[in-house]
Design a protein around this motif. Structure first.
Motif, PDB file in Angstrom:
ATOM      1  N   ARG A   1       0.830  -1.212   0.000  1.00 52.87           N
ATOM      2  CA  ARG A   1       0.000   0.000   0.000  1.00 52.87           C
ATOM      3  C   ARG A   1       0.865   1.262   0.000  1.00 52.87           C
ATOM      4  NH1 ARG A   1      -5.453  -0.736   1.046  1.00 52.87           N
ATOM      5  NH2 ARG A   1      -6.094  -2.678   2.082  1.00 52.87           N
ATOM      6  N   ASP A   2       1.935   1.237   0.788  1.00 52.30           N
ATOM      7  CA  ASP A   2       2.797   2.410   0.855  1.00 52.30           C
ATOM      8  C   ASP A   2       3.522   2.650  -0.465  1.00 52.30           C
ATOM      9  OD1 ASP A   2       2.035   2.771   3.455  1.00 52.30           O
ATOM     10  OD2 ASP A   2       3.830   1.865   4.344  1.00 52.30           O
ATOM     11  N   ALA A   3       3.766   1.566  -1.240  1.00 47.96           N
ATOM     12  CA  ALA A   3       4.437   1.709  -2.537  1.00 47.96           C
ATOM     13  C   ALA A   3       3.477   2.198  -3.618  1.00 47.96           C
ATOM     14  CB  ALA A   3       5.045   0.376  -2.955  1.00 47.96           C
ATOM     15  N   LEU A   4       2.195   2.155  -3.326  1.00 51.33           N
ATOM     16  CA  LEU A   4       1.169   2.602  -4.286  1.00 51.33           C
ATOM     17  C   LEU A   4       0.292   3.659  -3.619  1.00 51.33           C
ATOM     18  CD1 LEU A   4       0.171  -0.952  -5.603  1.00 51.33           C
ATOM     19  CD2 LEU A   4       1.652   0.706  -6.768  1.00 51.33           C
ATOM     20  N   PRO A   5       0.864   4.803  -3.268  1.00 55.60           N
ATOM     21  CA  PRO A   5       0.114   5.782  -2.469  1.00 55.60           C
ATOM     22  C   PRO A   5      -1.057   6.407  -3.219  1.00 55.60           C
ATOM     23  CG  PRO A   5       2.200   6.728  -3.228  1.00 55.60           C
ATOM     24  CD  PRO A   5       2.227   5.267  -3.570  1.00 55.60           C
ATOM     25  N   ASP A   6      -1.065   6.338  -4.565  1.00 54.42           N
ATOM     26  CA  ASP A   6      -2.148   6.948  -5.337  1.00 54.42           C
ATOM     27  C   ASP A   6      -3.355   6.039  -5.476  1.00 54.42           C
ATOM     28  OD1 ASP A   6      -0.441   5.291  -6.880  1.00 54.42           O
ATOM     29  OD2 ASP A   6      -1.329   6.084  -8.731  1.00 54.42           O
ATOM     30  N   LEU A   7      -3.271   4.816  -4.972  1.00 54.77           N
ATOM     31  CA  LEU A   7      -4.373   3.860  -5.086  1.00 54.77           C
ATOM     32  C   LEU A   7      -4.947   3.545  -3.715  1.00 54.77           C
ATOM     33  CD1 LEU A   7      -2.871   1.303  -7.659  1.00 54.77           C
ATOM     34  CD2 LEU A   7      -4.408   3.215  -8.121  1.00 54.77           C
ATOM     35  N   GLU A   8      -6.253   3.592  -3.609  1.00 58.50           N
ATOM     36  CA  GLU A   8      -6.934   3.157  -2.390  1.00 58.50           C
ATOM     37  C   GLU A   8      -7.481   1.761  -2.652  1.00 58.50           C
ATOM     38  OE1 GLU A   8      -9.834   5.944  -1.103  1.00 58.50           O
ATOM     39  OE2 GLU A   8      -8.422   7.614  -0.984  1.00 58.50           O
ATOM     40  N   LEU A   9      -6.668   0.781  -2.320  1.00 54.92           N
ATOM     41  CA  LEU A   9      -6.954  -0.590  -2.725  1.00 54.92           C
ATOM     42  C   LEU A   9      -7.958  -1.267  -1.808  1.00 54.92           C
ATOM     43  CD1 LEU A   9      -3.348  -1.841  -3.580  1.00 54.92           C
ATOM     44  CD2 LEU A   9      -5.128  -1.126  -5.178  1.00 54.92           C
ATOM     45  N   ARG A  10      -8.847  -2.014  -2.447  1.00 51.51           N
ATOM     46  CA  ARG A  10      -9.666  -3.001  -1.717  1.00 51.51           C
ATOM     47  C   ARG A  10      -8.979  -4.348  -1.894  1.00 51.51           C
ATOM     48  NH1 ARG A  10     -15.333  -3.632  -3.526  1.00 51.51           N
ATOM     49  NH2 ARG A  10     -14.723  -2.821  -5.567  1.00 51.51           N
ATOM     50  N   VAL A  11      -8.696  -5.008  -0.797  1.00 48.95           N
ATOM     51  CA  VAL A  11      -7.887  -6.224  -0.847  1.00 48.95           C
ATOM     52  C   VAL A  11      -8.613  -7.349  -0.138  1.00 48.95           C
ATOM     53  CG1 VAL A  11      -5.647  -7.252  -0.332  1.00 48.95           C
ATOM     54  CG2 VAL A  11      -5.802  -4.801  -0.833  1.00 48.95           C
ATOM     55  N   GLY A  12      -8.823  -8.452  -0.864  1.00 43.10           N
ATOM     56  CA  GLY A  12      -9.426  -9.631  -0.274  1.00 43.10           C
ATOM     57  C   GLY A  12      -8.378 -10.647   0.134  1.00 43.10           C
ATOM     58  N   LEU A  13      -8.817 -11.662   0.826  1.00 41.39           N
ATOM     59  CA  LEU A  13      -7.905 -12.691   1.315  1.00 41.39           C
ATOM     60  C   LEU A  13      -7.106 -13.352   0.195  1.00 41.39           C
ATOM     61  CD1 LEU A  13      -6.764 -14.505   3.538  1.00 41.39           C
ATOM     62  CD2 LEU A  13      -8.839 -15.927   3.317  1.00 41.39           C
ATOM     63  N   PRO A  14      -7.700 -13.713  -0.955  1.00 50.29           N
ATOM     64  CA  PRO A  14      -6.897 -14.355  -2.008  1.00 50.29           C
ATOM     65  C   PRO A  14      -5.714 -13.502  -2.458  1.00 50.29           C
ATOM     66  CG  PRO A  14      -9.227 -14.631  -2.460  1.00 50.29           C
ATOM     67  CD  PRO A  14      -9.125 -13.659  -1.324  1.00 50.29           C
ATOM     68  N   ALA A  15      -5.900 -12.174  -2.544  1.00 45.72           N
ATOM     69  CA  ALA A  15      -4.801 -11.306  -2.967  1.00 45.72           C
ATOM     70  C   ALA A  15      -3.701 -11.260  -1.918  1.00 45.72           C
ATOM     71  CB  ALA A  15      -5.326  -9.903  -3.259  1.00 45.72           C
ATOM     72  N   VAL A  16      -4.058 -11.318  -0.648  1.00 42.67           N
ATOM     73  CA  VAL A  16      -3.043 -11.364   0.410  1.00 42.67           C
ATOM     74  C   VAL A  16      -2.224 -12.648   0.291  1.00 42.67           C
ATOM     75  CG1 VAL A  16      -2.652 -11.385   2.904  1.00 42.67           C
ATOM     76  CG2 VAL A  16      -4.446  -9.920   1.931  1.00 42.67           C
ATOM     77  N   ARG A  17      -2.886 -13.749  -0.003  1.00 44.63           N
ATOM     78  CA  ARG A  17      -2.160 -15.007  -0.212  1.00 44.63           C
ATOM     79  C   ARG A  17      -1.197 -14.875  -1.395  1.00 44.63           C
ATOM     80  NH1 ARG A  17      -7.702 -18.463   0.145  1.00 44.63           N
ATOM     81  NH2 ARG A  17      -7.764 -18.833   2.414  1.00 44.63           N
TER      82      ARG A  17
END
Length: 652
Positions: A170-186
């Motif tokens: 998230r800190d490397a992509l400060p211009d994006l407000e990401l929605r993150v689900g469990l599969p993406a964390v994996r």
């Protein structure tokens, strides 16, 4: 390409079967031509387009990438092609782009090169990485897809920096407000630290669709970014694989809609679900099978892995969309014709049965109404109906004919029940556009010339051939203004044509050729061997064209306009691409305007789906059309039946 019944040398004469033998006249200019494109580094592709179409349009309609930044207006001089077989005259702009030696070698600007005969053309590779793509009807789209890839190198964790993996991303992509689900964390955890125990590599690529993190891939994969645009038609389904980084098409495939066994039109498929509740599940499964089959074909053709497809866009009529999503379509088939929803948010590709990236998103075009669906919204977007001040008609001819009128700052839409005649259904000798189908008909005093798909013996009549045939018969005096097929002994009927006026039972027919026979084959006495047009066939076309003509006429009247005010008629869809403008005017299917004002727009529904994949701005414009278009319901008009009857007659 012609297929005729009477063929002989000079002199003529009467054969025993009563048919007049005449000399073969000079063939008329073709209505359609073949172009073989040889793209650099890709498989050759042969296409059929209306005669006079530019090479630029022919390539665009069929998913062949061409360099251009001006949208086909002849100013950028980038759309270079070399004609290696056939002849294309040098245009006024060609000498500004090519040397005399290059012109002699066949180099032409594709946007100014009109195909008036069969051609073979070499297409050079793209030399630029475009910021815009040319799609639709001469539309330029600024590339800003919903899908983006961002390659970042994350700082490695230390005892003094114990931020989580997700926090680092998230800190490397400060211009994006990401929605993150469990599969993406994996995915993130696996991408940073190989499962085989190798050294951790903190360079990863985040795959984002809108604001959703759908994947994190190890290394830099920004060069592999794909989407698929679908035109889900009642008859045909088309898929185009797009490189979302460049806006260029990679592969195109099509198939007959697998739902065909349940009926040729939307009403019969809706009826199937009413009669048997289990039919909905089967129709949904068939839709999914067809879409996924096309995904496999375009990915294999383009050398793309399925998991590299991160988004799909789909344009289809309301019934096809409801069936594909497993939504009961019954309310669409009965008054007051209510949809479950105009639009569908937060869809994934799996909702449509498509196997792509496991979390690939799906965008489905919103619908204006039960019978003016997302395919027409996509077509309106692709043809810029909301961006032109001229009076323009958009007519998508099919079983259900959708009509749009652009009148200054107002857009009106309606739907007309044309029936299946244009698809070759309900016609005695009708068939779909395939090898052996007659797609063009010319009639002289003594002869009939047929244009047959595939240059093979004629076996049936396609929709464009039906329109051509009736128009030619009206012109030859074989069909009167009321639509009645005249008798063989009617005054003024040439003997060669009179011999073709036969009976099948008690019904009058006009014989076009010996079905399946070689050119010049004798007719014989068995109607099963004839390729003919019956009185009932003519009535089917007559009812269809009257419904369509009533639709556009009422829209014009809503705005206080007449046919003379129309600056352009766009014929959309695959049928519209092969319909002869002169024949359409001759039978009263479209307004009587100058033929140059009648334009084949091609598969604009598929073009609109491509635009939605390539540009969030265009996607927003499609959504805005829902508020801009005023829908006119024909079945609610008390004067519709009277107007319909008025339009039945053929102009004479």
């Amino acid at each position: 390409m012609g297929r005729g019944l009477d063929r002989a040398g000079p002199g003529g004469g009467r054969r025993e079967d009563g048919l007049t033998v005449t000399a073969l006249p000079e063939p008329p200019p073709p209505d359609r031509v073949r172009i073989r494109f040889d793209p650099d580094g890709a498989r050759p592709r042969e296409v059929r387009v209306p005669a006079g179409a530019t090479l630029f349009d022919a390539a665009s309609w069929n998913g062949i990438a061409v360099d251009s930044t001006c949208g086909g207006h002849g100013t950028c001089k980038k759309c270079r092609m070399r004609v290696v077989e056939g002849d294309v005259p040098v245009s006024r702009l060609d000498p500004r782009a090519f040397s005399p030696d290059e012109l002699r070698a066949g180099w032409r600007l594709a946007c100014r090169a009109r195909a008036e005969q069969d051609l073979r053309v070499e297409v050079p590779p793209l030399v630029t990485r475009p910021k815009a793509a040319t799609v639709g009807v001469g539309r330029q789209v600024i590339l800003r897809p919903a899908v983006q890839k961002r390659c970042v190198t994350l700082p490695e964790p230390t005892l003094s920096d114990q931020r989580t993996d997700l926090e680092r991303l998230r800190d490397a992509l400060p211009d994006l407000e990401l929605r993150v689900g469990l599969p993406a964390v994996r995915d993130l955890a696996r991408a940073l630290r190989p499962a085989d125990g190798g050294a951790a590599d903190f360079t990863v690529t985040a795959v984002v669709v809108d604001d959703v993190l759908v994947d994190v891939e190890p290394g830099d994969t920004t060069g592999r970014l794909f989407g698929i645009a679908f035109d889900l038609g009642t008859t045909t389904v088309v898929a185009t694989l797009l490189d979302l980084a460049t806006g260029t098409p990679v592969a195109v495939a099509s198939l007959l809609n697998p739902q065909q066994p349940y009926g040729a039109d939307v009403i019969t498929r809706i009826s199937a679900t009413m009669m048997d509740p289990d039919s909905l599940g089967r129709l949904t499964a068939l839709a999914h099978e067809g879409l996924d089959q096309l995904v496999g074909e375009v990915c294999a053709d383009g050398g793309v892995e399925r998991r590299e497809v991160y988004e799909i866009a789909l344009a289809g009529n309301a019934t096809m969309v409801h069936l594909a999503l497993g939504i009961p379509p019954e309310p669409l088939g009965v008054a007051p014709f209510v949809m479950a929803s105009r639009s569908f948010d937060d869809l994934v590709a799996a909702d449509l049965g498509v196997v792509a990236h496991p979390r690939a998103r799906a965008y489905v075009f919103p619908a204006l109404g039960a019978y003016v669906g997302g395919d027409i919204v996509a077509g309106a977007l692709a043809s810029g109906m909301d961006r032109d001040r001229r009076i323009r008609l958009f007519i998508d001819i099919g079983t259900n004919c959708e009509i749009l009128l652009a009148a200054g700052d107002r857009l009106l839409a309606t739907a007309a029940p044309a029936g299946p005649a244009f698809e070759g259904a309900a016609i005695r000798c009708g068939m779909r556009a395939a090898p052996g189908a007659v797609e063009g008909v010319k009639i002289s005093d003594e002869d009939v010339l047929l244009q047959v798909i595939g240059d093979v013996a004629p076996v049936g009549l396609a929709g464009s051939g039906l329109v051509d045939a009736v128009a030619a018969m009206v012109g030859a005096g074989l069909v009167d203004a009321s639509g009645r097929l005249v008798a063989a002994d009617a005054p003024g009927v040439p003997p060669g044509l009179a011999a073709r006026l036969r009976l099948v039972g008690q019904e009058r027919v006009f014989v076009l050729a010996a079905r399946g026979g070689e050119s010049g084959a004798e007719l014989g006495d068995d109607p099963a061997d004839w390729l003919y047009l019956s009185q009932r066939d003519i009535r089917e076309l007559q009812f269809a064209k009257a419904a369509i003509a009533t639709g556009w006429m009422l829209l014009l009247e809503e705005q206080g306009l007449t046919a003379a005010d129309v600056a352009q008629v766009l014929l959309a869809g695959s049928f519209g691409s092969y319909l002869s403008p002169s024949s359409a005017v001759r039978i009263g299917l479209v307004p009587e305007v100058a033929l140059l004002r009648i334009v084949s727009a091609g598969n604009v529904a598929g073009e609109g789906a491509k635009m939605a994949l390539l540009s969030l701005r265009e996607r927003a414009a499609a959504q805005a059309l829902l508020e801009e278009v005023h829908y006119v319901e024909l079945s609610d008009r008390p004067d519709f039946n009277d107007r319909f009857v008025d339009r039945l007659a053929f102009p004479v």
